[in-house]
Enzyme design. Structure first.
Site, mmCIF file in Angstrom:
data_model
loop_
_atom_site.group_PDB
_atom_site.id
_atom_site.type_symbol
_atom_site.label_atom_id
_atom_site.label_comp_id
_atom_site.label_asym_id
_atom_site.label_seq_id
_atom_site.Cartn_x
_atom_site.Cartn_y
_atom_site.Cartn_z
ATOM 1 N N PHE A 252 24.009 32.585 17.089
ATOM 2 C CA PHE A 252 22.663 32.898 17.720
ATOM 3 C C PHE A 252 21.842 31.874 17.470
ATOM 4 O O PHE A 252 20.418 31.983 17.533
ATOM 5 C CB PHE A 252 22.089 34.320 17.061
ATOM 6 N N CYS A 263 20.282 45.697 24.990
ATOM 7 C CA CYS A 263 19.744 46.056 23.646
ATOM 8 C C CYS A 263 18.469 45.427 23.229
ATOM 9 O O CYS A 263 17.670 45.775 22.682
ATOM 10 C CB CYS A 263 20.993 45.760 22.712
#
Length: 436
Positions: A252, A263
């Site tokens: 990430f 989400c």
């Protein structure tokens, strides 16, 4: 064992099919009769690699079935999972829990024997206790144990995430519920998957905290990318340099136009609102939300600036529309901020996405956008090209073939998938994120 999965959406369908693969008898129930009819025929309403085969195999072996009859699905079940939607509530950003409570009440009224009621949907902390109170009020005569078992499925790799997860979280104060869930997840015990057994409240918060932390990590590297551009540094080297620190990790830390999907946007917003209502505001999460929204809006201005300050009358190719590759999900995708702004500024767009164009047509402006059959077709005659989603097939595109197809020479690679030197050698004025 036998379970019922209430909700045939993304989470319910993937989880139900995977439990069936574990050898559990699974009945998936939904109120959408057309969706259930399609699933019975093996037609999958969502794009998820490998899901069609998994559903077909377990339908054939009669471990998986689909129905609109909730009472029949609940009858004889050891556990009933709630996998219904929890979208952001209009007006205040809190999670809309009406579907969760409605489903819990229906299950309680339909139940004939003691069972375990498990919340699989992503819900704010405190929801499980409210479900517990609801079912006790509706069925004081029946022992319904309540548990939280949040999902951690990434779109595009959901089956692998379910079959080989980093962890399984089980939140309950009922030993019976804990034992039923342990039996259901026995195949994961055998491969030594960590099982986090905790309270309902803690399990609910783990899910939100995980998504919020990942969203902050994405937003952090995006801000570092902007700083790298201003300072003449390379964000990929920065990401590697900090990612090698085991306390931070490499995942990430990929710069781009901002996070989207089903989400992160709604979960960060719901967590921020829940924290505010409990008097413990999550300022980092609030700032992450604001920075991410501003970033997506700013990407269109980067395109306009790269085109000399105006895109009026220009033909622009757009590669990728979904929020990430390997999904057809358009929810909160950066394209929803970038594409309408470019159309509003007078550009003529030709777009291509390997899986998301049908969903995109319903969400993007009808005028000003043409949809192509492939990447090179989208690029044909374009004055500029914008890459928004990093599908693997875009990585493999030849810079020379792209240059031959296009009329102009401006490329904005908002995912950094191409080699800057190769793009410049092909004759492009190449712009990427966080690289000198």
């Amino acid at each position: 064992m036998r379970i019922a999965m209430v909700g045939a959406g993304y989470v319910g369908l993937v989880s139900g099919a995977c439990f069936a693969e574990f050898g559990v008898e699974v009945r998936v129930v939904d109120t959408d009769a057309a969706r259930i009819a399609a699933l019975r025929e093996g037609r999958i309403p969502i794009y998820e690699p490998g899901l069609d085969r998994l559903v077909a195999d377990n339908l054939r072996d009669r471990r998986l079935s689909f129905t609109t009859d909730l009472a029949a699905a609940v009858r004889g079940a050891d556990a009933v999972f709630l996998a219904v939607g929890t979208p952001s509530r209009r007006g205040d950003g809190h999670a809309d829990l009406s579907y969760v409570f409605a489903a819990a009440e229906q299950v309680a009224r339909a139940a004939e024997d003691p069972l375990v009621l498990v919340t699989k949907s992503t819900v704010p902390v405190g929801t499980g206790r409210r479900v517990q109170e609801l079912v006790r009020r509706v069925r004081p005569d029946l022992d319904i144990a309540v548990a939280s078992n949040p999902e951690f499925l990434r779109e595009g790799s959901a089956i692998g995430d379910f079959m080989r997860p980093d962890r399984v979280v089980i939140g309950t104060d009922s030993e019976r519920a804990r034992e039923v869930l342990r039996r259901l997840y026995r195949p994961l015990y055998l491969i030594e998957t960590p099982i986090v057994a905790t309270s309902i409240e803690t399990a609910e918060l783990i899910k939100y905290a995980a998504n919020a932390f990942l969203a902050m990590k994405i937003t952090f590297i995006n801000e570092m990318a902007d700083l790298c551009e201003a300072a003449g540094a390379d964000v990929h080297d920065v990401a590697r340099g900090i990612g090698l620190d085991g306390r931070i990790g490499r995942k990430f830390l990929h710069p781009g136009p901002g996070y989207g999907g089903s989400c992160f946007p709604k979960d960060t917003l719901a967590l921020a609102r829940t924290a505010q209502s409990l008097g413990a505001p999550a300022r980092l999460v609030e700032t992450t939300i604001a920075v991410n929204e501003a970033r997506k809006a700013r990407m269109a201005e980067r395109v306009i600036a790269a085109c000399g300050g105006s895109v009026a009358g220009l033909a622009i190719a757009v590669l990728g529309l979904t929020f990430k590759p390997e999904t057809d999900d358009m929810r909160d995708a950066p394209s929803l901020a970038v594409v309408p702004r470019l159309v509003e500024a007078g550009a003529r767009l030709r777009a291509f996405d390997p899986a998301g164009m049908e969903n995109a047509r319903a969400l993007l402006p009808a005028a000003g956008i043409e949809y192509a059959a492939g990447a090179l077709e989208a690029a044909q005659g374009a004055d500029a090209l914008v890459l928004l989603t990093e599908w693997n097939e875009f990585r493999a595109l030849s810079p020379d073939r792209l240059r031959a197809a296009m009329r102009g020479d401006v490329v904005l690679d908002l995912r950094n998938v191409w080699d800057p030197a190769a793009m410049r050698e092909a004759g492009f004025r190449y712009h990427s994120i966080g690289r000198p």
